[in-house]
Design a protein around this motif. Structure first.
Motif, short mmCIF file in Angstrom:
data_model
loop_
_atom_site.label_atom_id
_atom_site.label_comp_id
_atom_site.label_asym_id
_atom_site.label_seq_id
_atom_site.Cartn_x
_atom_site.Cartn_y
_atom_site.Cartn_z
N ALA A 39 55.29 15.66 -63.44
CA ALA A 39 54.59 15.88 -64.71
C ALA A 39 53.09 15.69 -64.55
O ALA A 39 52.62 14.87 -63.74
CB ALA A 39 55.12 14.92 -65.78
N ASP A 40 52.34 16.44 -65.33
CA ASP A 40 50.90 16.20 -65.48
C ASP A 40 50.78 14.94 -66.34
O ASP A 40 51.01 14.99 -67.55
CB ASP A 40 50.25 17.40 -66.16
N LEU A 41 50.44 13.82 -65.73
CA LEU A 41 50.47 12.55 -66.46
C LEU A 41 49.47 12.50 -67.61
O LEU A 41 49.75 11.90 -68.65
CB LEU A 41 50.23 11.37 -65.50
N SER A 42 48.32 13.11 -67.43
CA SER A 42 47.35 13.12 -68.54
C SER A 42 47.94 13.83 -69.75
O SER A 42 47.84 13.35 -70.89
CB SER A 42 46.06 13.80 -68.10
N ARG A 43 48.58 14.97 -69.51
CA ARG A 43 49.21 15.70 -70.61
C ARG A 43 50.39 14.91 -71.17
O ARG A 43 50.60 14.88 -72.39
CB ARG A 43 49.67 17.07 -70.11
N ALA A 44 51.15 14.26 -70.30
CA ALA A 44 52.31 13.48 -70.76
C ALA A 44 51.87 12.31 -71.63
O ALA A 44 52.52 12.00 -72.64
CB ALA A 44 53.12 12.99 -69.56
N VAL A 45 50.79 11.65 -71.24
CA VAL A 45 50.30 10.51 -72.03
C VAL A 45 49.84 10.99 -73.40
O VAL A 45 50.19 10.39 -74.43
CB VAL A 45 49.16 9.78 -71.30
N GLU A 46 49.08 12.06 -73.45
CA GLU A 46 48.62 12.58 -74.73
C GLU A 46 49.80 13.03 -75.58
O GLU A 46 49.84 12.81 -76.80
CB GLU A 46 47.63 13.73 -74.52
#
Length: 499
Positions: free
Chosen positions: A281-288
């Motif tokens: 996963a793209d963690l930045s996108r997942a966090v948002e």
């Protein structure tokens, strides 16, 4: 101007706006008091203050509303679809004209941050526009029977009077999501808004009235005696449809009552949404995505992510990033522009969330941030992140309906899917992965009625909203939404081409 002064001014403006909301019942095209003259109070959850006193509908008022809906049905169902569509479109325009006023009413009675109330107004208004467009697209079909013995006509018709029961968490969108398709289909309605947040619905009906709503087509019965008011309506054979959004427990009771007259039923019930984060996963996108899927509406949404199921290889980094963001959230009145988390709806909601957090901690969960209610006025609970949550914790079994983000880990895709499906609910799931193959597998194997793939919000008036298992029956929104208010008739006639 200081933030405190701005907040005080916003509260004063909102209170002034409430004065434009009708305080009576709306039955057969007229605003009136309850039969026994009783009223109930609506409170601001951020302060506990009473913001309005409204007529409290009795069972006899409820039956008057059904009488009016029944009388209006023949005429309304024969009203040309274009005229029904134009009424909904005019109401859409009026909602957008008054969007600032409506947003402030939502924040005052429900508590969500004002920017989220603005988003709800835009979202809720779209159901009026969407189903206005769908009203003129109700279709049937015509064709010869396979045997050539006759011609088949399949037509669709309005079901009849409908009872709509809405929840408190999205007071505009839940009303428009039910009223708009019912009116588009040609049904008349009795709507019972939640006693905690009835002001928005009352204002919406005022706008429907301004748009030219005929008497009896929409009737509104705010009440604190929900079962007492709706019970006689459900038992009456003239009612042909019930639509409810709320808890699974109440939904079961309503389905049992609806079975007596074989009512068409739409039930949008509880949720326990999994939020899966895979190792690619793209963690930045997942966090948002996690922040909006969990904390939108203060976590008080059936679509709120409830269980965060994160691959072990990225769990520590995901947890750290999420906790850093959550720790910065400001708690307070939704009228403060810097506030991210408003109050929970009432004291019972705070107590319920606190019980779930304490249960998880007692089973070994690690508290990363938050974890307790805020003292003083209002019903606030700190935005919370928990890790190492035991699989038997109530947080993972029950709908949280609050600003709490619990994290568990997995090692394989099979394990992640098994954890996600290990619930009686099946409303929505979220998945963050870069793999097309994995995403397609999740579409097929996640036991939910909806899925967000690399997104944290997916509700849209043009899409069918609903779940499977204990999360309900039927769909709201989309081309499918109007079908819930239509019945299908098949007619056979001799073929004109047959000798």
């Amino acid at each position: 101007m200081t933030a405190a002064t701005m907040q005080q001014q916003a509260l004063a403006e909102a209170a002034d706006m409430v004065s434009s909301v009708p305080t009576g019942l709306f039955i057969d095209g007229a605003w009136r008091a309850a039969a026994d003259g009783q009223q109930f109070s609506v409170h601001d959850p951020a302060t506990g203050d009473v913001v309005a006193r409204l007529a409290n509908a009795t069972p006899s008022d409820a039956m008057d509303a059904l009488d009016a809906a029944d009388r209006a049905f023949p005429s309304w169902s024969r009203t040309p679809p274009r005229e029904r569509a134009e009424l909904l479109r005019r109401t859409f325009d009026l909602v957008m004209r008054d969007r600032e006023r409506i947003a402030r009413i939502i924040t005052l009675e429900m508590g969500k941050p004002l920017r989220e109330s603005h988003a709800e107004v835009s979202y809720g208004a779209e159901f009026l526009r969407w189903f206005g467009e769908e009203a003129v697209r109700i279709s049937g079909r015509f064709g010869s029977s396979p045997e050539g013995t006759g011609d088949m006509i399949v037509s669709r018709h309005a079901l009849g009077p409908a009872l709509l029961i809405t929840p408190w968490n999205f007071p505009l969108a839940m009303a428009t999501r039910k009223i708009a398709p019912a009116l588009a289909a040609g049904c008349t309605v009795v709507i019972k808004p939640a006693a905690l947040t009835p002001l928005t619905t009352l204002y919406l009906v005022k706008l429907l009235e301004e748009a030219g709503l005929p008497a009896g087509v929409v009737n509104v019965i705010p009440t604190t005696n929900s079962g007492g008011a709706t019970g006689p309506i459900i038992a009456d054979s003239r009612l042909r449809k019930i639509s409810f959004t709320g808890s699974t427990q109440v939904g079961r009771v309503l389905l049992e009552k609806a079975s007596a007259n074989i009512l068409r039923s739409s039930m949008e019930l509880g949720g326990n949404a999994p939020f899966l984060v895979f190792d690619d996963a793209d963690l930045s996108r997942a966090v948002e995505g996690a922040l909006v899927a969990k904390f939108r509406n203060i976590g008080q949404a059936c679509t709120a992510a409830n269980r965060f199921i994160v691959h072990a290889s990225v769990a520590q980094e995901f947890s750290r990033r999420v906790a850093e963001k959550v720790a910065q959230f400001k708690l307070g009145s939704g009228f403060d522009p810097d506030v991210a988390i408003g109050p929970l709806i009432d004291e019972a909601a705070v107590a319920g969330v606190d019980e779930l957090v304490q249960d998880a901690l007692s089973r070994g969960a690690t508290l990363v941030t938050g974890g307790k209610r805020r003292g003083g006025a209002g019903t606030f609970f700190e935005p919370t992140v928990l890790t190492d949550v035991a699989r038997d914790s109530r947080l993972l079994r029950e709908e949280i309906f609050g600003p709490v983000l619990p994290i568990v880990t997995f090692d394989t895709d099979d394990e992640a899917i098994a954890i996600a499906n290990d619930t009686e609910y099946g409303l929505v799931g979220y998945a963050f992965t870069a793999s097309i193959e994995r995403g397609q597998r999740l579409i097929n194997e996640l036991q939910t009625g909806m899925m967000g793939w690399n997104v944290g919000v997916l509700s849209n008036a043009a899409a069918p909203f609903g779940g499977v298992k204990m999360s309900g029956l039927g769909r709201e929104g989309g081309a499918e939404g109007i079908d819930e208010y239509l019945t299908t008739k098949y007619t056979l006639l001799p073929s004109v081409f047959r000798p």
